[in-house]
Design a protein around this motif. Structure first.
Motif, short mmCIF file in Angstrom:
data_model
loop_
_atom_site.label_atom_id
_atom_site.label_comp_id
_atom_site.label_asym_id
_atom_site.label_seq_id
_atom_site.Cartn_x
_atom_site.Cartn_y
_atom_site.Cartn_z
N SER A 36 0.85 -1.19 0.00
CA SER A 36 0.00 0.00 0.00
C SER A 36 0.88 1.24 0.00
CB SER A 36 -0.91 0.01 1.23
OG SER A 36 -0.19 0.37 2.38
N ASP A 37 0.23 2.37 -0.31
CA ASP A 37 0.95 3.62 -0.13
C ASP A 37 0.93 3.92 1.37
OD1 ASP A 37 -1.58 4.62 0.52
OD2 ASP A 37 -1.79 5.76 -1.33
N ARG A 38 1.52 4.96 1.78
CA ARG A 38 1.62 5.24 3.21
C ARG A 38 0.29 5.63 3.84
NH1 ARG A 38 4.84 10.96 3.23
NH2 ARG A 38 3.44 11.97 1.77
N TYR A 39 -0.76 5.73 3.03
CA TYR A 39 -2.08 6.10 3.53
C TYR A 39 -3.03 4.90 3.62
CZ TYR A 39 -0.13 10.58 2.22
OH TYR A 39 0.70 11.66 2.10
N GLY A 40 -2.55 3.71 3.29
CA GLY A 40 -3.39 2.52 3.37
C GLY A 40 -4.12 2.17 2.10
N ASN A 41 -3.83 2.88 1.01
CA ASN A 41 -4.45 2.57 -0.28
C ASN A 41 -3.67 1.45 -0.96
OD1 ASN A 41 -6.40 4.76 -0.19
ND2 ASN A 41 -4.62 6.08 -0.40
N CYS A 42 -4.38 0.42 -1.37
CA CYS A 42 -3.75 -0.76 -1.95
C CYS A 42 -3.13 -0.44 -3.30
CB CYS A 42 -4.79 -1.88 -2.08
SG CYS A 42 -4.05 -3.47 -2.46
N ARG A 43 -1.91 -0.94 -3.51
CA ARG A 43 -1.22 -0.75 -4.78
C ARG A 43 -1.02 -2.06 -5.53
NH1 ARG A 43 4.23 2.00 -3.51
NH2 ARG A 43 4.24 0.23 -2.14
N LEU A 44 -1.73 -3.11 -5.12
CA LEU A 44 -1.63 -4.37 -5.86
C LEU A 44 -2.17 -4.16 -7.27
CD1 LEU A 44 -2.80 -6.99 -3.22
CD2 LEU A 44 -0.50 -6.72 -4.16
N SER A 45 -1.56 -4.83 -8.23
CA SER A 45 -2.03 -4.70 -9.60
C SER A 45 -3.35 -5.44 -9.78
CB SER A 45 -0.97 -5.26 -10.57
OG SER A 45 -0.80 -6.64 -10.36
N ASN A 46 -4.00 -5.19 -10.88
CA ASN A 46 -5.32 -5.78 -11.13
C ASN A 46 -5.31 -7.30 -11.17
OD1 ASN A 46 -6.48 -3.28 -11.21
ND2 ASN A 46 -6.37 -3.08 -13.43
N ASP A 47 -4.17 -7.91 -11.47
CA ASP A 47 -4.12 -9.37 -11.52
C ASP A 47 -3.75 -9.99 -10.17
OD1 ASP A 47 -1.51 -8.39 -11.66
OD2 ASP A 47 -0.80 -10.08 -12.87
N GLN A 48 -3.61 -9.18 -9.14
CA GLN A 48 -3.32 -9.67 -7.80
C GLN A 48 -4.47 -9.33 -6.87
OE1 GLN A 48 0.41 -7.47 -7.35
NE2 GLN A 48 1.42 -9.44 -7.08
N ASP A 49 -4.73 -10.22 -5.94
CA ASP A 49 -5.79 -9.99 -4.96
C ASP A 49 -5.19 -9.90 -3.57
OD1 ASP A 49 -8.03 -10.09 -6.71
OD2 ASP A 49 -7.87 -12.28 -6.75
N CYS A 50 -5.75 -9.04 -2.76
CA CYS A 50 -5.37 -8.94 -1.36
C CYS A 50 -6.01 -10.12 -0.62
CB CYS A 50 -5.86 -7.62 -0.78
SG CYS A 50 -5.73 -7.51 1.01
N GLY A 51 -5.19 -10.95 0.00
CA GLY A 51 -5.69 -12.10 0.73
C GLY A 51 -6.62 -11.72 1.86
N LEU A 52 -6.37 -10.58 2.48
CA LEU A 52 -7.24 -10.12 3.56
C LEU A 52 -8.64 -9.84 3.02
CD1 LEU A 52 -7.50 -9.33 6.54
CD2 LEU A 52 -6.72 -7.04 5.91
N LYS A 53 -8.73 -9.16 1.88
CA LYS A 53 -10.04 -8.85 1.29
C LYS A 53 -10.74 -10.10 0.78
CE LYS A 53 -9.09 -4.19 -0.30
NZ LYS A 53 -8.91 -3.33 -1.48
N VAL A 54 -10.00 -10.95 0.07
CA VAL A 54 -10.60 -12.12 -0.56
C VAL A 54 -11.19 -13.08 0.46
CG1 VAL A 54 -10.06 -14.20 -1.91
CG2 VAL A 54 -9.16 -11.99 -2.62
N HIS A 55 -10.48 -13.29 1.55
CA HIS A 55 -10.85 -14.32 2.53
C HIS A 55 -11.43 -13.76 3.82
CE1 HIS A 55 -8.81 -17.26 0.03
NE2 HIS A 55 -7.75 -16.48 0.03
N PHE A 56 -11.75 -12.47 3.86
CA PHE A 56 -12.06 -11.84 5.13
C PHE A 56 -13.18 -12.49 5.94
CE2 PHE A 56 -13.41 -8.48 8.07
CZ PHE A 56 -12.21 -8.34 8.75
N PRO A 57 -14.33 -12.80 5.37
CA PRO A 57 -15.37 -13.43 6.21
C PRO A 57 -14.89 -14.73 6.88
CG PRO A 57 -16.33 -12.68 4.16
CD PRO A 57 -14.83 -12.53 4.02
N LYS A 58 -14.15 -15.53 6.13
CA LYS A 58 -13.64 -16.78 6.69
C LYS A 58 -12.53 -16.51 7.72
CE LYS A 58 -14.01 -21.21 6.63
NZ LYS A 58 -15.19 -21.81 7.23
#
Length: 114
Positions: free
Chosen positions: A24-46
């Motif tokens: 992320s940038d220093r403000y918490g905005n994700c900088r992952l590219s479109n072909d990458q997923d944040c594991g925290l977001k993808v799996h958060f409910p589980k």
């Protein structure tokens, strides 16, 4: 899980983790590219369900539950339990898991006292 409560967990976890994440940038905005997923977001409910299923003052039981309930179903983990992202120290979920556990448990305590 009630959607409002899940949003509370998300706000707490993302506020704690995203500002420190190397993706992320220093403000918490994700900088992952479109072909990458944040594991925290993808799996958060589980992840929330998994964390709340464990009660320990050690991180190991939480990690065991994470491996069984989340990593087991992740596309990056092979059938033998190895993970290319964890091996390369590139799994954000693994890297920040102690902070995630702490954030979720703090919301759980606050919710119980409300």
């Amino acid at each position: 899980m009630h959607e409002l409560i899940l949003e509370d967990y998300w706000q707490a976890a993302s506020a704690r983790v995203c500002v420190k994440c190397i993706d992320s940038d220093r403000y918490g905005n994700c900088r992952l590219s479109n072909d990458q997923d944040c594991g925290l977001k993808v799996h958060f409910p589980k992840i929330v369900e998994t964390v709340l299923s464990v009660k320990s003052d050690r991180i190991e039981p939480y990690l065991e539950a994470l491996r069984a309930n989340v990593c087991h179903y992740c596309v990056h983990q092979s059938s033998d339990g190895t993970c290319s992202l964890r091996k390369a120290l590139d799994c954000g979920l693994d890297r920040y898991f102690p902070m995630i556990v702490d954030a979720i448990e703090q919301v759980q305590v606050q919710t119980a006292h409300s």
